[in-house]
Design an enzyme around this catalytic site. Structure first.
Site: not given
Length: 399
Positions: A165, A380, A376-377, A139
């Site tokens: 990906t 949280q 993509e994050g 993260s």
């Protein structure tokens, strides 16, 4: 305030919807079972998308954000909006298949967000994956350890990337690397590394819970030499600007991931409404507290879904109109990712044995949905970003 989809994109949305129903849904289970097999049916579909994009505002994962395009003032609905609307419909068909669509990689968004004009032209038409996450860096993107060392007219990359990906199938990979670990996040830049570059090796493909049609790779870089011209944007390290340059990428991709979540949850929601249509009031005339328990749960999910859809379109609209959208992109991603998980799992629960078996796609959509709240994050991280924007705090002040 008009909350309807822009009329000029009606044909695009209709075409994407029909593609989802007639092309993606019929092969959805096939490639869910045949993990890592390339869906050849997508080649023809990619060619059709290329033709649509040549004609103007089509579906293009490399949508421009805050720096290019029409500079006229006023309300503009451009490629960010059309892409989000197209992605919603395509993921209504199958999220994994959308993620492995040729020339629609998330790395294309990185190129669009950071590249200069010469690079935009040179990399036009490439299918770019995006490599950010590392074994010791998830993260916290600023903790990247992959290095890029200047050597004459080249950079030499060393490091390892995970969860890339389309890492094996894509034409090139946009790699995040640091020019100087001592300077922290300000020294992180992104590089376009073409497939087949010596020193870049796909180590393995991951076996996953969902989106099995999409290949997810581990890539290692050992003395991988890349032309300096492939460093996206400005090579200078601007400590004052810090991490802002490469982070523009997320302002581009997070609304798209939110759109994926809106599309996936739309599929589950429509199917559960079809299953329980006899218990639902099509006119919404029955007061909520007088509805059956199942109907009330479905109505609540519909309201949450509509909120996520509008937040997603707002973030896309802001990008089209060159308004800073970092806060709104994170809000949309957080909301859509969370409700997609909730809706798809609740639909499996409500449908009971029908939802749990492979006779239906409900269980597949529930598995696919989990990644949309992670990549993509994570949820949280999105909440942390929103809190920083709301409170005016920096990343060092609010961790």
């Amino acid at each position: 305030m008009n909350l309807e989809n822009p009329k000029k994109f009606k044909m695009l949305v209709d075409q994407a919807h029909q593609t989802a129903l007639n092309v993606l849904r019929p092969i959805s289970r096939k490639y869910d079972k045949a993990e890592h097999a390339y869906p050849k049916e997508l080649d023809m579909l990619a060619s059709l998308l290329d033709g649509m994009n040549e004609g103007g505002d089509g579906m293009n994962a490399g949508a421009a954000v805050n720096k290019r395009g029409d500079t006229t003032q006023g309300n503009k609905n451009g490629v960010n909006m059309s892409t989000a609307l197209g992605v919603i419909e395509m993921c209504y068909g199958d999220t994994g298949l959308l993620l492995t669509m040729p020339r629609q990689g998330l790395g294309n968004s990185a190129i669009a967000a950071v590249a200069n004009e010469e690079q935009l032209e040179r990399f036009k038409g490439t299918w770019a994956a995006m490599a950010i996450t590392e074994p010791g860096c998830g993260s916290d993107s600023a903790a990247i350890r992959t290095t890029a060392t200047k050597d004459g007219d080249d950079y030499i990359l060393n490091g390892e990337k995970i969860f890339v990906t389309s890492g094996e199938r894509a034409d090139s990979v946009v790699v995040w690397a640091t020019l100087d670990k001592k300077l922290g996040r300000a020294a992180i830049k992104s590089f376009v590394v073409p497939k087949g570059t010596p020193g870049m090796t796909v180590e393995r493909l991951e076996h996953k819970l969902g989106i099995k049609a999409s290949d997810t790779a581990v890539i290692r870089f050992i003395d991988c030499r890349v032309p300096a011209a492939n460093l996206l944007g400005n090579a200078e390290i601007d400590v004052a600007k810090g991490f802002a340059g490469v982070m523009e990428t997320f302002d581009n991709t997070r609304p798209l991931v939110a759109a994926m979540a809106v599309g996936c949850s739309k599929a589950s929601l429509e199917r559960i409404k079809e299953i329980f249509k006899d218990q639902l009031d099509a006119e919404y005339a029955t007061p909520y507290l007088q509805s059956s328990n199942i109907a009330a749960q479905i109505y609540r999910m519909e309201a949450e879904w509509e909120a996520a859809r509008l937040l997603t379109l707002k973030a896309a609209w802001m990008a089209d109109n060159k308004k800073p959208n970092s806060r709104e992109a994170s809000i949309a991603k957080a909301k859509a990712g969370r409700i997609c998980n909730e809706i798809t799992l609740k639909c499996v629960e409500l449908a009971a044995s029908v939802g749990y078996t492979e006779d239906e796609l409900l269980e597949k959509w529930a598995r696919d949905s989990k990644i949309l709240d992670i990549f993509e994050g994570t949820q949280q991280i999105q909440q942390l970003i929103v809190a920083r924007r709301e409170l005016g705090k920096s990343s060092s002040e609010l961790k």
